[in-house]
Design a protein around this motif. Structure first.
Motif: not given
Length: 303
Positions: A182-186, A282-287, A289-292
């Motif tokens: 799980x990724x948090x973009x802070x 960045x969080x939107x682009x990571x989502x 690409x299938x990442x949480x």
């Protein structure tokens, strides 16, 4: 393939790991352990608070035998227990040898913040003895140094209120697929200091600051006008795309190494405009690409 077998009430060879989710919560007194415990209860964990370290293995085996809701169990360790020792690493290793896979959460905060919290409730630190609050905090930091070093996730609560901390825990542990990275973009402001739990630190200060645009100054990077201004600057799209590629390139390796939580910190001067807009994008682009991934904003509203 390792054969799974039941011996003495526990399972060797991985069955306990696959069927029982264990979270060990520790950290500094005043750091927010109780809030973390309540948040874990909110997402379905059976929480045992102030558990003596010597009983960790017994509790894990009981959870495995009980099944049901107890298969997701959180154990909160408190230095005030006389059974608490400095060998938390040894206790974790023993759990792993018995087939469990505990995840260690460490809550931390700046000394100044901890002192204010104790003074606000007029409590003494459990380890200060005849000394000052700062003395008790220093003793506890030394006692928990090894636990902090081996933690799977460190949550710094210095700039989090109770609701923000609760949301952070629920986002980390609330999903069905709790074992997924799980990724948090802070977003944060450099003038307030670096986030101590950051795995990557990005600097967005090379972009023009919307603060100097009168019609944007009072708005934030979560609003369309500011976001469009920031992301429309030369180099902004390439900046976001490059770091999205970098994160995507590393996540599989982190998962193989057993890392479950990744924090990508994006900073600007005050944490209000550029870093917020970049973190959201960045969080939107990571989502995509299938990442949480989710975006959080540490310093938004501090000015």
């Amino acid at each position: 393939m390792v054969e799974a077998r039941t011996t003495g009430g526990y399972v060797e060879g991985g069955t306990a790991e696959s069927d029982t989710t264990l979270v060990v919560v520790t950290g500094l007194s005043g750091g927010g352990r109780s809030t973390v415990a309540r948040a874990l209860e909110n997402v379905g964990y059976y929480v045992v608070d102030n558990l003596p370290q010597a009983l960790m293995l017994d509790m894990a085996e009981l959870a495995m035998k009980a099944g049901g809701a107890a298969r997701r169990t959180a154990m909160v360790l408190d230095v005030r227990s006389r059974a608490f020792s400095t060998d938390l690493a040894g206790a974790i290793r023993e759990l792993k040898e018995r087939g469990f896979s505990p995840r260690v959460v460490f809550v931390d905060a700046d000394d100044e913040v901890l002192i204010r919290r104790f003074e606000s409730v007029r409590r003494s630190h459990p380890l200060q003895g005849e000394g000052r609050l700062a003395d008790g905090i220093a003793v506890e930091r030394e006692l928990l140094e090894e636990a902090r070093d081996q933690a799977d996730v460190i949550i710094d609560t210095s700039h989090l209120n109770v609701n923000q901390l609760r949301r952070r825990v629920e986002e980390l542990f609330g999903g069905e697929d709790a074992r997924r990275l799980r990724l948090t973009v802070l977003s944060f402001g450099f003038k307030y200091g670096l986030p101590p739990d950051a795995d990557f630190v990005l600097d967005a200060r090379f972009l023009p600051n919307p603060y100097w645009v009168p019609e944007l100054r009072e708005h934030t990077g979560r609003e369309a006008a500011v976001s469009a201004y920031v992301l429309g600057q030369e180099g902004a799209d390439a900046f976001v795309a490059s770091y999205a590629d970098l994160v995507n390139a590393t996540t599989a390796g982190f998962e193989r190494e057993g890392k479950r939580y990744l924090t990508v910190a994006v900073g600007c001067t005050g944490g209000k405009h550029r870093s917020v807009a970049i973190a959201e994008e960045l969080a939107e682009r990571l989502r995509q690409s299938g990442l949480a991934a989710n975006a959080q904003h540490r310093d938004l509203g501090r000015e």
